[in-house]
Design a protein around this motif. Structure first.
Motif, PDB file in Angstrom:
ATOM      1  N   PRO A  46      50.549  22.811  71.308  1.00 40.11           N
ATOM      2  CA  PRO A  46      51.252  23.145  70.071  1.00 40.11           C
ATOM      3  C   PRO A  46      52.734  22.777  70.091  1.00 40.11           C
ATOM      4  CG  PRO A  46      49.768  24.916  70.699  1.00 40.11           C
ATOM      5  CD  PRO A  46      49.760  23.927  71.817  1.00 40.11           C
ATOM      6  N   GLU A  47      53.357  22.854  71.264  1.00 41.93           N
ATOM      7  CA  GLU A  47      54.783  22.546  71.349  1.00 41.93           C
ATOM      8  C   GLU A  47      55.069  21.070  71.070  1.00 41.93           C
ATOM      9  OE1 GLU A  47      57.221  24.745  71.728  1.00 41.93           O
ATOM     10  OE2 GLU A  47      55.715  26.307  71.662  1.00 41.93           O
ATOM     11  N   ASP A  48      54.032  20.228  71.120  1.00 38.47           N
ATOM     12  CA  ASP A  48      54.223  18.796  70.895  1.00 38.47           C
ATOM     13  C   ASP A  48      53.987  18.386  69.440  1.00 38.47           C
ATOM     14  OD1 ASP A  48      54.701  18.295  73.607  1.00 38.47           O
ATOM     15  OD2 ASP A  48      52.553  18.226  74.024  1.00 38.47           O
ATOM     16  N   GLU A  49      53.690  19.335  68.576  1.00 38.67           N
ATOM     17  CA  GLU A  49      53.294  18.989  67.212  1.00 38.67           C
ATOM     18  C   GLU A  49      54.301  18.103  66.480  1.00 38.67           C
ATOM     19  OE1 GLU A  49      49.868  20.340  65.216  1.00 38.67           O
ATOM     20  OE2 GLU A  49      50.230  19.009  66.918  1.00 38.67           O
ATOM     21  N   PRO A  50      55.591  18.445  66.412  1.00 38.93           N
ATOM     22  CA  PRO A  50      56.516  17.565  65.701  1.00 38.93           C
ATOM     23  C   PRO A  50      56.519  16.134  66.234  1.00 38.93           C
ATOM     24  CG  PRO A  50      57.537  19.683  66.056  1.00 38.93           C
ATOM     25  CD  PRO A  50      56.262  19.682  66.848  1.00 38.93           C
ATOM     26  N   GLN A  51      56.388  15.984  67.559  1.00 41.49           N
ATOM     27  CA  GLN A  51      56.337  14.632  68.126  1.00 41.49           C
ATOM     28  C   GLN A  51      55.078  13.900  67.660  1.00 41.49           C
ATOM     29  OE1 GLN A  51      56.628  14.484  72.405  1.00 41.49           O
ATOM     30  NE2 GLN A  51      56.019  12.328  72.503  1.00 41.49           N
ATOM     31  N   ARG A  52      53.961  14.619  67.625  1.00 43.56           N
ATOM     32  CA  ARG A  52      52.720  14.000  67.169  1.00 43.56           C
ATOM     33  C   ARG A  52      52.814  13.628  65.691  1.00 43.56           C
ATOM     34  NH1 ARG A  52      47.520  15.914  65.470  1.00 43.56           N
ATOM     35  NH2 ARG A  52      48.220  18.084  65.592  1.00 43.56           N
ATOM     36  N   TRP A  53      53.417  14.502  64.905  1.00 51.10           N
ATOM     37  CA  TRP A  53      53.591  14.200  63.475  1.00 51.10           C
ATOM     38  C   TRP A  53      54.484  12.973  63.290  1.00 51.10           C
ATOM     39  CZ3 TRP A  53      54.938  19.858  61.664  1.00 51.10           C
ATOM     40  CH2 TRP A  53      53.781  20.652  61.759  1.00 51.10           C
ATOM     41  N   ALA A  54      55.538  12.888  64.096  1.00 47.57           N
ATOM     42  CA  ALA A  54      56.446  11.741  63.994  1.00 47.57           C
ATOM     43  C   ALA A  54      55.701  10.441  64.255  1.00 47.57           C
ATOM     44  CB  ALA A  54      57.612  11.907  64.967  1.00 47.57           C
ATOM     45  N   GLU A  55      54.810  10.454  65.231  1.00 58.24           N
ATOM     46  CA  GLU A  55      54.018   9.263  65.526  1.00 58.24           C
ATOM     47  C   GLU A  55      53.107   8.910  64.355  1.00 58.24           C
ATOM     48  OE1 GLU A  55      52.010  10.284  69.107  1.00 58.24           O
ATOM     49  OE2 GLU A  55      53.790  10.090  70.378  1.00 58.24           O
ATOM     50  N   ARG A  56      52.527   9.918  63.726  1.00 51.39           N
ATOM     51  CA  ARG A  56      51.675   9.667  62.562  1.00 51.39           C
ATOM     52  C   ARG A  56      52.478   9.077  61.413  1.00 51.39           C
ATOM     53  NH1 ARG A  56      47.804  13.927  60.136  1.00 51.39           N
ATOM     54  NH2 ARG A  56      47.307  12.018  59.006  1.00 51.39           N
ATOM     55  N   ILE A  57      53.687   9.585  61.231  1.00 55.13           N
ATOM     56  CA  ILE A  57      54.534   9.085  60.146  1.00 55.13           C
ATOM     57  C   ILE A  57      54.896   7.623  60.385  1.00 55.13           C
ATOM     58  CG2 ILE A  57      56.818   9.296  59.080  1.00 55.13           C
ATOM     59  CD1 ILE A  57      56.568  12.354  59.601  1.00 55.13           C
ATOM     60  N   ARG A  58      55.288   7.295  61.611  1.00 53.05           N
ATOM     61  CA  ARG A  58      55.654   5.912  61.914  1.00 53.05           C
ATOM     62  C   ARG A  58      54.453   4.989  61.768  1.00 53.05           C
ATOM     63  NH1 ARG A  58      59.248   8.585  65.673  1.00 53.05           N
ATOM     64  NH2 ARG A  58      57.652   8.655  67.301  1.00 53.05           N
ATOM     65  N   ALA A  59      53.274   5.467  62.171  1.00 51.75           N
ATOM     66  CA  ALA A  59      52.068   4.651  62.013  1.00 51.75           C
ATOM     67  C   ALA A  59      51.740   4.448  60.543  1.00 51.75           C
ATOM     68  CB  ALA A  59      50.892   5.316  62.736  1.00 51.75           C
ATOM     69  N   ALA A  60      51.898   5.495  59.733  1.00 47.62           N
ATOM     70  CA  ALA A  60      51.629   5.383  58.297  1.00 47.62           C
ATOM     71  C   ALA A  60      52.589   4.400  57.651  1.00 47.62           C
ATOM     72  CB  ALA A  60      51.741   6.758  57.642  1.00 47.62           C
ATOM     73  N   ALA A  61      53.858   4.450  58.051  1.00 48.63           N
ATOM     74  CA  ALA A  61      54.842   3.518  57.501  1.00 48.63           C
ATOM     75  C   ALA A  61      54.473   2.081  57.843  1.00 48.63           C
ATOM     76  CB  ALA A  61      56.238   3.858  58.032  1.00 48.63           C
ATOM     77  N   ALA A  62      54.018   1.857  59.051  1.00 49.82           N
ATOM     78  CA  ALA A  62      53.664   0.501  59.483  1.00 49.82           C
ATOM     79  C   ALA A  62      52.422  -0.016  58.767  1.00 49.82           C
ATOM     80  CB  ALA A  62      53.437   0.484  60.992  1.00 49.82           C
TER      81      ALA A  62
END
Length: 377
Positions: free
Chosen positions: A9-25
């Motif tokens: 759970p402590e990694d959630e923001p990092q995981r979300w950030a990766e999803r956002i960057r992937a969505a942008a790409a």
């Protein structure tokens, strides 16, 4: 991208950030959601990938003596309110839940306030700071945990009401207040026009007015007024108002039922439309505006500044035009079941305001990652 099965759970923001960057790409759109208790406000329910904030929960810090609390976005709103109540504190703007799944992030993103809004302010008035993942996947921090902490633009408060169009709110710091020492609710027998006149008079007096609601309860109409503040001031104001209008003090149990029902829109007025051809409109108007739609089912809040009106499909443009003429605006809150033609929930903003909104959105989300269905309705 990290394996979701190995992410704590402590990694959630990092995981979300990766999803956002992937969505942008990939040119993908993401819909930020919490408990979906306000999803009925959407007009566009097209398929987008969702980013669910409910896995990121917890009260990070609470300083009762400083009247500040910091919570993660997915924290249940009921959990936060319960924790505050243990210390005799509360959220003065009374955010509506509209369901058991309401979250702290959703509360800020929706920017909705309850019965006390006109007296105490709205959500943005209590946001001290926030953390946000923008459309580039950057985890940004705005504001802080004290009232006087403004350097440059007050972005944290701009997130209130942004409805997920600017990014993912991950954490928010809020100012809270002690529960009032004195409280009383009065029920006054007044029609709508008389109620608005009395409210206009009382607003100019040194009275501890906190909330009001007028609707027809089957007796021709009644105004309920909630007083909050020092116990002596509440007692004196009760005597003053009851001398001005025919009425009585509502029993405590009845008052404790009434105001949550107004906040959560569970009163029969909200749950029982006149016909399947009636829309529910939310009109934000100058509080001094006289009764506009006396022939239509109406409920009045916020000391006169918020009007809820049921209008038939054919009356939609009339309602919107009258709100604009009065210097306010109309929001199609709930469309009639028999409405077949889509209708914009809001009137288009002035060109200058629209251009500013677009620039702000582009600065936060240059690749158009985040769903704007709420923003544009």
């Amino acid at each position: 991208m990290a394996d979701p099965t190995s992410v704590t759970p402590e990694d959630e923001p990092q995981r979300w950030a990766e999803r956002i960057r992937a969505a942008a790409a990939q040119g993908q759109r993401l819909r930020v959601q919490g408990g979906r208790t306000k999803a009925f406000l959407r007009t566009d329910d097209s398929a987008h990938a969702t980013l669910d904030t409910r896995t990121w929960t917890g009260i990070v810090a609470h300083e009762p003596t400083e009247l500040v609390v910091t919570a993660r976005a997915g924290t249940p709103l009921a959990e936060l309110e319960a924790a505050l109540a243990q210390h005799g504190q509360y959220l003065p703007f009374e955010p509506p839940h509209f369901g058991a799944g309401a979250t702290v992030g959703g509360m800020v993103a929706a920017g909705l306030a309850g019965p006390a809004r006109a007296a105490v302010g709205g959500v943005r008035d209590y946001v001290l700071g926030a953390r946000l993942l923008n459309g580039r996947g950057q985890h940004l921090t705005f504001g802080g945990q004290v009232m006087k902490n403004v350097a440059g633009y007050d972005v944290s408060r701009a997130l209130a009401g942004s409805r997920g169009a600017l990014g993912v709110i991950t954490e928010v710091s809020l100012k809270v207040l002690p529960l009032p020492a004195g409280e009383a609710t009065l029920r006054l027998r007044l029609d709508q026009a008389s109620a608005l006149q009395r409210l206009a008079h009382w607003r100019g007096q040194p009275l501890p007015l906190n909330a009001s609601v007028w609707f027809d309860d089957g007796t021709g109409g009644a105004l309920w007024v909630r007083l909050r503040g020092a116990a002596a001031a509440v007692r004196a104001a009760s005597v003053r108002l009851l001398a001005d209008a025919d009425g009585e003090v509502l029993p405590t149990a009845a008052a404790q039922t009434l105001w949550p029902a107004v906040r959560e829109q569970t009163l029969p007025f909200f749950t029982t439309p006149p016909t399947p051809r009636h829309d529910l409109w939310r009109l934000s108007l100058p509080a001094t505006t006289p009764a506009l739609h006396e022939s239509l089912p109406t409920l009045v809040e916020w000391l006169g500044a918020l009007r809820w009106v049921w209008a038939s499909l054919e009356q939609a443009e009339t309602v919107r035009a009258q709100a604009a003429q009065a210097g306010g605006h109309a929001w199609l809150w709930r469309a009639a079941p028999e409405r077949t033609e889509p209708l914009a929930r809001h009137s288009a903003p002035p060109a200058a305001m629209l251009a500013l909104q677009q620039r702000v959105r582009h600065a936060f989300d240059p690749h158009g990652v985040f769903d704007t269905a709420f923003w544009e309705v």
